[in-house]
Design an enzyme around this catalytic site. Structure first.
Site, PDB file in Angstrom:
ATOM      1  N   GLU A   1       0.624   4.113   1.046  1.00 60.77           N
ATOM      2  CA  GLU A   1       0.045   5.111   1.932  1.00 60.77           C
ATOM      3  C   GLU A   1       1.149   6.091   2.315  1.00 60.77           C
ATOM      4  O   GLU A   1       2.210   5.683   2.739  1.00 60.77           O
ATOM      5  CB  GLU A   1      -0.537   4.467   3.193  1.00 60.77           C
ATOM      6  CG  GLU A   1      -1.074   3.081   2.929  1.00 60.77           C
ATOM      7  CD  GLU A   1      -2.290   2.731   3.748  1.00 60.77           C
ATOM      8  OE1 GLU A   1      -3.040   3.640   4.101  1.00 60.77           O
ATOM      9  OE2 GLU A   1      -2.482   1.538   4.007  1.00 60.77           O
TER      10      GLU A   1
ATOM     11  N   ARG B   1       0.464   2.110  13.020  1.00 61.46           N
ATOM     12  CA  ARG B   1      -0.190   0.860  12.613  1.00 61.46           C
ATOM     13  C   ARG B   1      -0.235   0.636  11.110  1.00 61.46           C
ATOM     14  O   ARG B   1      -0.869  -0.301  10.632  1.00 61.46           O
ATOM     15  CB  ARG B   1      -1.591   0.773  13.223  1.00 61.46           C
ATOM     16  CG  ARG B   1      -2.448   1.948  12.945  1.00 61.46           C
ATOM     17  CD  ARG B   1      -3.840   1.823  13.513  1.00 61.46           C
ATOM     18  NE  ARG B   1      -4.702   2.682  12.753  1.00 61.46           N
ATOM     19  CZ  ARG B   1      -4.651   4.034  12.777  1.00 61.46           C
ATOM     20  NH1 ARG B   1      -3.791   4.642  13.567  1.00 61.46           N
ATOM     21  NH2 ARG B   1      -5.439   4.737  12.012  1.00 61.46           N
ATOM     22  N   HIS B   2       0.454   1.489  10.336  1.00 61.91           N
ATOM     23  CA  HIS B   2       0.491   1.299   8.882  1.00 61.91           C
ATOM     24  C   HIS B   2       1.901   0.989   8.404  1.00 61.91           C
ATOM     25  O   HIS B   2       2.854   1.629   8.829  1.00 61.91           O
ATOM     26  CB  HIS B   2       0.011   2.557   8.154  1.00 61.91           C
ATOM     27  CG  HIS B   2      -1.466   2.751   8.224  1.00 61.91           C
ATOM     28  ND1 HIS B   2      -2.054   3.498   9.215  1.00 61.91           N
ATOM     29  CD2 HIS B   2      -2.465   2.283   7.444  1.00 61.91           C
ATOM     30  CE1 HIS B   2      -3.372   3.481   9.036  1.00 61.91           C
ATOM     31  NE2 HIS B   2      -3.649   2.747   7.975  1.00 61.91           N
TER      32      HIS B   2
ATOM     33  N   ARG C   1       0.859  -1.185   0.000  1.00 58.01           N
ATOM     34  CA  ARG C   1       0.000   0.000   0.000  1.00 58.01           C
ATOM     35  C   ARG C   1       0.896   1.236   0.000  1.00 58.01           C
ATOM     36  O   ARG C   1       1.687   1.417   0.932  1.00 58.01           O
ATOM     37  CB  ARG C   1      -0.890   0.037   1.253  1.00 58.01           C
ATOM     38  CG  ARG C   1      -1.706  -1.234   1.496  1.00 58.01           C
ATOM     39  CD  ARG C   1      -2.984  -1.258   0.667  1.00 58.01           C
ATOM     40  NE  ARG C   1      -3.627  -2.568   0.738  1.00 58.01           N
ATOM     41  CZ  ARG C   1      -4.705  -2.836   1.469  1.00 58.01           C
ATOM     42  NH1 ARG C   1      -5.262  -1.865   2.189  1.00 58.01           N
ATOM     43  NH2 ARG C   1      -5.233  -4.048   1.481  1.00 58.01           N
TER      44      ARG C   1
ATOM     45  N   SER D   1     -10.716  -6.834   7.339  1.00 60.60           N
ATOM     46  CA  SER D   1     -11.919  -6.440   6.614  1.00 60.60           C
ATOM     47  C   SER D   1     -12.377  -7.634   5.792  1.00 60.60           C
ATOM     48  O   SER D   1     -11.552  -8.397   5.285  1.00 60.60           O
ATOM     49  CB  SER D   1     -11.653  -5.262   5.679  1.00 60.60           C
ATOM     50  OG  SER D   1     -11.522  -4.082   6.419  1.00 60.60           O
TER      51      SER D   1
ATOM     52  N   GLU E   1      -8.365  -1.926  13.899  1.00 62.50           N
ATOM     53  CA  GLU E   1      -8.880  -2.820  12.854  1.00 62.50           C
ATOM     54  C   GLU E   1      -7.856  -3.907  12.564  1.00 62.50           C
ATOM     55  O   GLU E   1      -6.684  -3.630  12.362  1.00 62.50           O
ATOM     56  CB  GLU E   1      -9.149  -2.017  11.581  1.00 62.50           C
ATOM     57  CG  GLU E   1      -9.559  -2.907  10.413  1.00 62.50           C
ATOM     58  CD  GLU E   1      -9.568  -2.187   9.050  1.00 62.50           C
ATOM     59  OE1 GLU E   1      -9.792  -0.960   9.018  1.00 62.50           O
ATOM     60  OE2 GLU E   1      -9.337  -2.876   8.047  1.00 62.50           O
TER      61      GLU E   1
ATOM     62  N   ARG F   1      -0.855  -6.654  12.495  1.00 61.39           N
ATOM     63  CA  ARG F   1      -1.859  -6.035  13.373  1.00 61.39           C
ATOM     64  C   ARG F   1      -2.287  -7.013  14.479  1.00 61.39           C
ATOM     65  O   ARG F   1      -2.413  -6.633  15.641  1.00 61.39           O
ATOM     66  CB  ARG F   1      -3.095  -5.640  12.564  1.00 61.39           C
ATOM     67  CG  ARG F   1      -2.859  -4.529  11.568  1.00 61.39           C
ATOM     68  CD  ARG F   1      -3.254  -3.166  12.125  1.00 61.39           C
ATOM     69  NE  ARG F   1      -3.039  -2.134  11.129  1.00 61.39           N
ATOM     70  CZ  ARG F   1      -4.007  -1.588  10.406  1.00 61.39           C
ATOM     71  NH1 ARG F   1      -5.262  -1.977  10.582  1.00 61.39           N
ATOM     72  NH2 ARG F   1      -3.743  -0.658   9.516  1.00 61.39           N
TER      73      ARG F   1
HETATM   74  O1  4AD Z   1      -9.009  -3.590   5.081  1.00 60.76           O
HETATM   75  P1  4AD Z   1      -8.196  -4.027   3.906  1.00 60.76           P
HETATM   76  O2  4AD Z   1      -7.713  -2.955   3.007  1.00 60.76           O
HETATM   77  O3  4AD Z   1      -9.076  -5.084   3.123  1.00 60.76           O
HETATM   78  C1  4AD Z   1      -8.667  -5.818   2.031  1.00 60.76           C
HETATM   79  O4  4AD Z   1      -7.531  -5.861   1.587  1.00 60.76           O
HETATM   80  C2  4AD Z   1      -9.742  -6.690   1.471  1.00 60.76           C
HETATM   81  N1  4AD Z   1      -9.344  -7.186   0.122  1.00 60.76           N
HETATM   82  C3  4AD Z   1      -9.976  -7.838   2.402  1.00 60.76           C
HETATM   83  C4  4AD Z   1     -11.115  -8.699   1.989  1.00 60.76           C
HETATM   84  O5  4AD Z   1     -10.949  -9.884   1.858  1.00 60.76           O
HETATM   85  N2  4AD Z   1     -12.258  -8.125   1.809  1.00 60.76           N
HETATM   86  O6  4AD Z   1      -6.946  -4.842   4.435  1.00 60.76           O
HETATM   87  C5  4AD Z   1      -7.136  -5.977   5.240  1.00 60.76           C
HETATM   88  C6  4AD Z   1      -6.351  -5.885   6.532  1.00 60.76           C
HETATM   89  C7  4AD Z   1      -6.697  -4.685   7.408  1.00 60.76           C
HETATM   90  O7  4AD Z   1      -7.789  -4.950   8.221  1.00 60.76           O
HETATM   91  C8  4AD Z   1      -5.408  -4.519   8.202  1.00 60.76           C
HETATM   92  O8  4AD Z   1      -5.348  -5.440   9.269  1.00 60.76           O
HETATM   93  C9  4AD Z   1      -4.358  -4.904   7.196  1.00 60.76           C
HETATM   94  O9  4AD Z   1      -4.971  -5.701   6.214  1.00 60.76           O
HETATM   95  N3  4AD Z   1      -3.785  -3.710   6.569  1.00 60.76           N
HETATM   96  C10 4AD Z   1      -2.603  -3.169   6.904  1.00 60.76           C
HETATM   97  N4  4AD Z   1      -1.696  -3.522   7.812  1.00 60.76           N
HETATM   98  C11 4AD Z   1      -0.591  -2.758   7.916  1.00 60.76           C
HETATM   99  N5  4AD Z   1      -0.360  -1.678   7.164  1.00 60.76           N
HETATM  100  C12 4AD Z   1      -1.235  -1.278   6.223  1.00 60.76           C
HETATM  101  N6  4AD Z   1      -0.973  -0.215   5.463  1.00 60.76           N
HETATM  102  C13 4AD Z   1      -2.426  -2.040   6.063  1.00 60.76           C
HETATM  103  N7  4AD Z   1      -3.502  -1.953   5.247  1.00 60.76           N
HETATM  104  C14 4AD Z   1      -4.302  -2.973   5.569  1.00 60.76           C
HETATM  105 MG    MG Z   2     -10.241  -2.398   6.027  1.00 59.99          MG
END
Ligand code: 4AD
Ligand code: MG
Length: 429
Positions: free
Chosen positions: A213, A219-220, A211, A355, A352, A403
């Site tokens: 970001e 936490r990211h 990502r 998802s 979180e 996480r």
């Molecule tokens: O919530 P996210 O973006 O959801 C998906 O990727 C969907 N495709 C999942 C699905 O099957 N519907 O990412 C899922 C999880 C988040 O809840 C978080 O725990 C972790 O991935 N996550 C990160 N962890 C660390 N750094 C980041 N930048 C993260 N982005 C997401």
């Molecule tokens: Mg999410």
């Protein structure tokens, strides 16, 4: 002679011979005797070096800290050593000499700053309290894997160089792929869904997700480890059941394997009770409005909002029925109210972890959802195609492994639970 781990010395009898391998954590030279504190991944032990027993005594007793040794010696429980035992060295083989001074001390009483620690991560991880986190993470994942395998999930590996975004276009890393422009995948989402069309029924994947970001938060990460599942002939409720049981199984495995680690880190951990509470998005809005916040219905919760909700639900809980406005195109609308979705987040307090959702399986509805989100369906043709010839209803989730590790060990910064974290400013080491 086979190697004995230092942590296993307790079960070795008085006077028995052992072979130990490890690092010089400390070395004290007195008049005609020297003491080495030898460390391996299981602990430390004091080794006594005597000139008449060792042909290379002079060389060994001058060694720098963190040099690597192979020692054969006798277990001696009668001496006055602090730990109730020490090793009388019979031979010392110097495997590698460490340069000095060390860029980072291993048992310094004062903790170095976080950047220095991460810049010298190889040394930082020699500290037991740091490397033990990754043993806990390993058991946590093993416990989740065990549960998923018991439910007939197949572990798969999908490409990380991809042609389309899954979780929104803004956070994509671009990759030059010969003459084409491609991306690093944000999630295995599209591929795990295609595998439902291919009849694999239940799949899971553990792999990197990327990502772009821009913000630095505790936490990211820009690269994290995603634990993903997808299951056929199931809805969001079925996927939530898999999730809470997988998390429970992971924690049970940590408790079974890492009791010593939890003790060392001073963490109390209990097996969470399933099912986890389910709270709807609407109920969460009520909670934060009651706390005096003005909230635009249909938006995502920010950190402040989640803090308030987390106060009401300090453990694991699901937030369900998110509005379609804040969920990706692949999310199934709720049948009796299509402004909502069959989606959920797994939370721990304010954090979180996961998802997930039931997915759209009808190709026409999927194309409509692309348009509503301002996306061009033709960019996703390879994906939509797999929906046109018999896609079963399906559901799944993605869980951030770092996480979950942070949460079960109560560690505030995600970088501490990542071997070599990637953030806005860090790509080395
Ligand atoms: O919530 P996210 O973006 O959801 C998906 O990727 C969907 N495709 C999942 C699905 O099957 N519907 O990412 C899922 C999880 C988040 O809840 C978080 O725990 C972790 O991935 N996550 C990160 N962890 C660390 N750094 C980041 N930048 C993260 N982005 C997401
Ligand atoms: Mg999410």
């Amino acid at each position: 002679m086979i190697r004995t781990a230092i942590g296993d010395l307790n079960s070795v009898g008085q006077g028995e011979k052992v072979r130990l391998n490890g690092w010089v954590q400390d070395l004290r030279r007195l008049k005609s005797i020297a003491f080495v504190v030898l460390r391996d991944h299981t602990g430390t032990v004091q080794v006594t070096l005597k000139p008449d027993a060792l042909s290379n005594y002079n060389e060994v007793s001058e060694l720098s800290r963190e040099s690597v040794l192979e020692i054969e010696g006798k277990v001696d429980r009668k001496s006055g050593a602090k730990a109730g035992m020490e090793i009388q060295a019979l031979s010392v083989n110097i495997l590698n000499i460490s340069r000095s001074p060390l860029p980072l001390g291993i048992d310094d009483p004062v903790e170095a700053d976080f950047d220095t620690r991460l810049n010298n991560r190889f040394l930082d991880l020699r500290k037991k309290e740091n490397n033990i986190i990754f043993r806990v993470e390993s058991s946590l994942l093993w416990g989740m894997r065990k549960y998923l395998m018991s439910q007939n999930f197949v572990e798969v590996h999908t490409p990380k160089i991809v042609a389309a975004a899954t979780e929104g276009g803004a956070d994509l890393f671009r990759v030059k792929y010969f003459e084409k422009e491609t991306y690093l995948n944000q999630s295995p989402q599209l591929y795990k869904e295609i595998l439902m069309s291919s009849g694999m029924d239940r799949v899971f994947e553990v792999g990197p997700a990327f990502r772009a970001e821009e913000h630095n938060t505790p936490r990211h990460l820009n690269e994290f480890t995603s634990v993903d599942i997808e299951m056929s002939f199931a809805d969001h409720n079925g996927a939530m059941t898999m999730l809470e049981n997988a998390v429970k199984s992971g924690i049970e495995e940590v408790l079974a394997i890492n009791a010593d680690a939890l003790k060392l880190l001073g963490k109390e951990l209990g097996v969470p009770e399933v099912p986890f509470p389910r709270i709807t998005y609407k109920e969460c809005v009520k909670i934060i409005e009651k706390k005096g916040f003005t909230f635009n219905y249909g938006e995502d919760f920010n950190t402040e909002h989640l803090k308030e909700i987390g106060k009401e639900f300090p453990g694991f809980y699901f937030i369900t029925e998110w509005p379609a406005t804040v969920r990706p195109f692949y999310t199934m609308p709720k049948q009796d109210d299509p402004s909502l979705t069959n989606s959920y987040d797994l939370q721990f307090g304010e954090k979180e972890i996961t998802s997930g959702a039931q997915r759209v399986h009808d190709p026409d509805m999927l194309e409509k959802r692309f348009m509503e989100k301002g996306l061009n369906p033709s960019d996703f043709e390879f994906y939509i195609k797999s929906f046109r010839y018999g896609m079963p209803p399906h559901a799944g989730w993605g869980l951030g492994l770092e996480r979950l590790t942070m949460i079960i060990l109560d560690i505030p910064n995600i970088r501490s639970v990542t071997l070599f974290p990637r953030d806005r400013t860090r790509v080395v080491p």
